[in-house]
Design a protein around this motif. Structure first.
Motif, PDB file in Angstrom:
ATOM      1  N   GLY A 282     -11.652   1.181  -4.581  1.00  0.00           N
ATOM      2  CA  GLY A 282     -10.587   0.536  -3.827  1.00  0.00           C
ATOM      3  C   GLY A 282     -10.265   1.253  -2.539  1.00  0.00           C
ATOM      4  O   GLY A 282     -11.022   2.103  -2.072  1.00  0.00           O
ATOM      5  N   VAL A 283      -9.115   0.890  -1.964  1.00  0.00           N
ATOM      6  CA  VAL A 283      -8.659   1.433  -0.685  1.00  0.00           C
ATOM      7  C   VAL A 283      -7.642   2.540  -0.933  1.00  0.00           C
ATOM      8  O   VAL A 283      -6.733   2.383  -1.759  1.00  0.00           O
ATOM      9  CB  VAL A 283      -7.996   0.337   0.187  1.00  0.00           C
ATOM     10  CG1 VAL A 283      -7.389   0.936   1.449  1.00  0.00           C
ATOM     11  CG2 VAL A 283      -8.992  -0.755   0.528  1.00  0.00           C
TER      12      VAL A 283
ATOM     13  N   TYR B 211       0.842  -1.192   0.000  1.00  0.00           N
ATOM     14  CA  TYR B 211       0.000   0.000   0.000  1.00  0.00           C
ATOM     15  C   TYR B 211       0.875   1.238   0.000  1.00  0.00           C
ATOM     16  O   TYR B 211       1.900   1.282   0.683  1.00  0.00           O
ATOM     17  CB  TYR B 211      -0.911   0.017   1.235  1.00  0.00           C
ATOM     18  CG  TYR B 211      -1.970  -1.049   1.175  1.00  0.00           C
ATOM     19  CD1 TYR B 211      -3.154  -0.830   0.477  1.00  0.00           C
ATOM     20  CD2 TYR B 211      -1.783  -2.277   1.796  1.00  0.00           C
ATOM     21  CE1 TYR B 211      -4.123  -1.813   0.407  1.00  0.00           C
ATOM     22  CE2 TYR B 211      -2.751  -3.263   1.728  1.00  0.00           C
ATOM     23  CZ  TYR B 211      -3.920  -3.024   1.032  1.00  0.00           C
ATOM     24  OH  TYR B 211      -4.876  -3.992   0.964  1.00  0.00           O
TER      25      TYR B 211
ATOM     26  N   GLU C 136     -11.509  -2.258   4.199  1.00  0.00           N
ATOM     27  CA  GLU C 136     -11.743  -3.065   3.003  1.00  0.00           C
ATOM     28  C   GLU C 136     -13.024  -3.908   3.084  1.00  0.00           C
ATOM     29  O   GLU C 136     -13.706  -4.095   2.084  1.00  0.00           O
ATOM     30  CB  GLU C 136     -10.541  -3.967   2.737  1.00  0.00           C
ATOM     31  CG  GLU C 136     -10.599  -4.656   1.406  1.00  0.00           C
ATOM     32  CD  GLU C 136      -9.305  -5.375   1.072  1.00  0.00           C
ATOM     33  OE1 GLU C 136      -9.277  -5.999   0.000  1.00  0.00           O
ATOM     34  OE2 GLU C 136      -8.338  -5.326   1.856  1.00  0.00           O
TER      35      GLU C 136
ATOM     36  N   GLN D 220      -8.079   6.046   6.342  1.00  0.00           N
ATOM     37  CA  GLN D 220      -8.294   4.997   5.370  1.00  0.00           C
ATOM     38  C   GLN D 220      -9.698   5.162   4.790  1.00  0.00           C
ATOM     39  O   GLN D 220     -10.646   5.389   5.529  1.00  0.00           O
ATOM     40  CB  GLN D 220      -8.201   3.609   6.015  1.00  0.00           C
ATOM     41  CG  GLN D 220      -6.947   3.370   6.818  1.00  0.00           C
ATOM     42  CD  GLN D 220      -7.177   3.592   8.304  1.00  0.00           C
ATOM     43  OE1 GLN D 220      -7.164   4.722   8.771  1.00  0.00           O
ATOM     44  NE2 GLN D 220      -7.365   2.525   9.063  1.00  0.00           N
TER      45      GLN D 220
ATOM     46  N   PHE E  16     -12.402   3.444   1.717  1.00  0.00           N
ATOM     47  CA  PHE E  16     -12.690   2.409   0.730  1.00  0.00           C
ATOM     48  C   PHE E  16     -14.064   2.675   0.136  1.00  0.00           C
ATOM     49  O   PHE E  16     -15.004   3.042   0.835  1.00  0.00           O
ATOM     50  CB  PHE E  16     -12.706   1.017   1.368  1.00  0.00           C
ATOM     51  CG  PHE E  16     -13.274  -0.040   0.458  1.00  0.00           C
ATOM     52  CD1 PHE E  16     -12.479  -0.642  -0.508  1.00  0.00           C
ATOM     53  CD2 PHE E  16     -14.610  -0.405   0.539  1.00  0.00           C
ATOM     54  CE1 PHE E  16     -13.006  -1.600  -1.361  1.00  0.00           C
ATOM     55  CE2 PHE E  16     -15.147  -1.366  -0.316  1.00  0.00           C
ATOM     56  CZ  PHE E  16     -14.341  -1.960  -1.264  1.00  0.00           C
ATOM     57  N   ARG E  17     -14.163   2.458  -1.172  1.00  0.00           N
ATOM     58  CA  ARG E  17     -15.456   2.503  -1.855  1.00  0.00           C
ATOM     59  C   ARG E  17     -15.439   1.471  -2.972  1.00  0.00           C
ATOM     60  O   ARG E  17     -14.431   1.328  -3.675  1.00  0.00           O
ATOM     61  CB  ARG E  17     -15.707   3.903  -2.426  1.00  0.00           C
ATOM     62  CG  ARG E  17     -17.143   4.086  -2.885  1.00  0.00           C
ATOM     63  CD  ARG E  17     -17.438   5.531  -3.179  1.00  0.00           C
ATOM     64  NE  ARG E  17     -18.861   5.713  -3.364  1.00  0.00           N
ATOM     65  CZ  ARG E  17     -19.398   6.759  -3.950  1.00  0.00           C
ATOM     66  NH1 ARG E  17     -18.623   7.753  -4.373  1.00  0.00           N
ATOM     67  NH2 ARG E  17     -20.696   6.855  -4.082  1.00  0.00           N
ATOM     68  N   ARG E  18     -16.535   0.762  -3.106  1.00  0.00           N
ATOM     69  CA  ARG E  18     -16.633  -0.227  -4.187  1.00  0.00           C
ATOM     70  C   ARG E  18     -16.410   0.460  -5.522  1.00  0.00           C
ATOM     71  O   ARG E  18     -16.907   1.559  -5.761  1.00  0.00           O
ATOM     72  CB  ARG E  18     -18.000  -0.901  -4.166  1.00  0.00           C
ATOM     73  CG  ARG E  18     -18.187  -1.838  -2.997  1.00  0.00           C
ATOM     74  CD  ARG E  18     -19.559  -2.470  -3.018  1.00  0.00           C
ATOM     75  NE  ARG E  18     -19.719  -3.375  -1.891  1.00  0.00           N
ATOM     76  CZ  ARG E  18     -20.838  -3.499  -1.194  1.00  0.00           C
ATOM     77  NH1 ARG E  18     -21.912  -2.790  -1.497  1.00  0.00           N
ATOM     78  NH2 ARG E  18     -20.889  -4.345  -0.192  1.00  0.00           N
TER      79      ARG E  18
ATOM     80  N   ALA F 232      -5.533  -0.896   6.016  1.00  0.00           N
ATOM     81  CA  ALA F 232      -6.384  -1.092   4.832  1.00  0.00           C
ATOM     82  C   ALA F 232      -7.499  -2.092   5.128  1.00  0.00           C
ATOM     83  O   ALA F 232      -8.644  -1.909   4.703  1.00  0.00           O
ATOM     84  CB  ALA F 232      -5.542  -1.557   3.651  1.00  0.00           C
TER      85      ALA F 232
END
Length: 178
Positions: free
Chosen positions: A54-55, A4, A156, A47, A49-51, A152
């Protein structure tokens, strides 16, 4: 193990904000602090994340201005675990959601025996998270890759956990209450 990168400048933030804005559905958000070491609620890693996006891992001190991220995701539902712990740190950076789904509160409303993030992920998705770095000094630079992987993983799976808990709330007739 996935490597990452930490975004630590305005250009990287702007690029990530565009990708996150184009993603789908709710946005998982988490904050790592160094409270046991720095005696503040200051965010040292955010941090997201979204569909479909990504992260993304952000280093708040060198970035400073998070208005591009707020513009990209501010109108979406944010999924947090134990939101009361992270919201003060996010507000210091002018990051404020209009809608929140708190997976810890949902697990409490549903009567889960254990409501820590690791337990809730395990109970809802059957995935075991390593929680080895939860009390680490997140003001350390550079952050070790193992810490970044841990961070992450905190976001995630959070949207999937949200979906599972939302279905459980619906099944128990607790959606309106939640």
């Amino acid at each position: 193990m996935t490597d990452y990168d930490v975004i630590a400048d305005a250009i990287g933030l702007s690029d990530a904000a565009r990708v996150l804005a184009a993603g789908e559905g709710p946005v998982a958000v988490d904050v790592e602090r160094a409270s046991g070491f720095r005696y503040s609620q200051r965010a040292y890693l955010i941090q997201v994340f979204r569909r479909g996006a990504g992260v993304f891992l952000f280093d708040p001190p060198p970035i400073g201005d998070f208005s591009a991220l707020q513009e990209a995701i501010g109108g979406e539902e944010w999924v947090l675990h134990a939101a009361s712990q992270d919201l003060p740190s996010l507000r210091e950076l002018d990051l404020e959601p209009v809608t929140i789904f708190d997976t810890e509160l949902a697990a409490r409303l549903l009567g889960h025996d254990r409501v820590g993030l690791g337990a809730v992920v395990a109970d809802t998705l059957g995935i075991t998270l390593a929680k080895a770095h939860s009390a680490s000094d997140w003001s350390t630079r550079p952050l070790p890759q193992s810490w970044l992987e841990y961070a992450a993983l905190d976001v995630e799976h959070l949207v999937d956990v949200r979906d599972a808990l939302a279905a459980e709330l619906e099944a128990q007739g607790k959606t309106a209450f939640a």
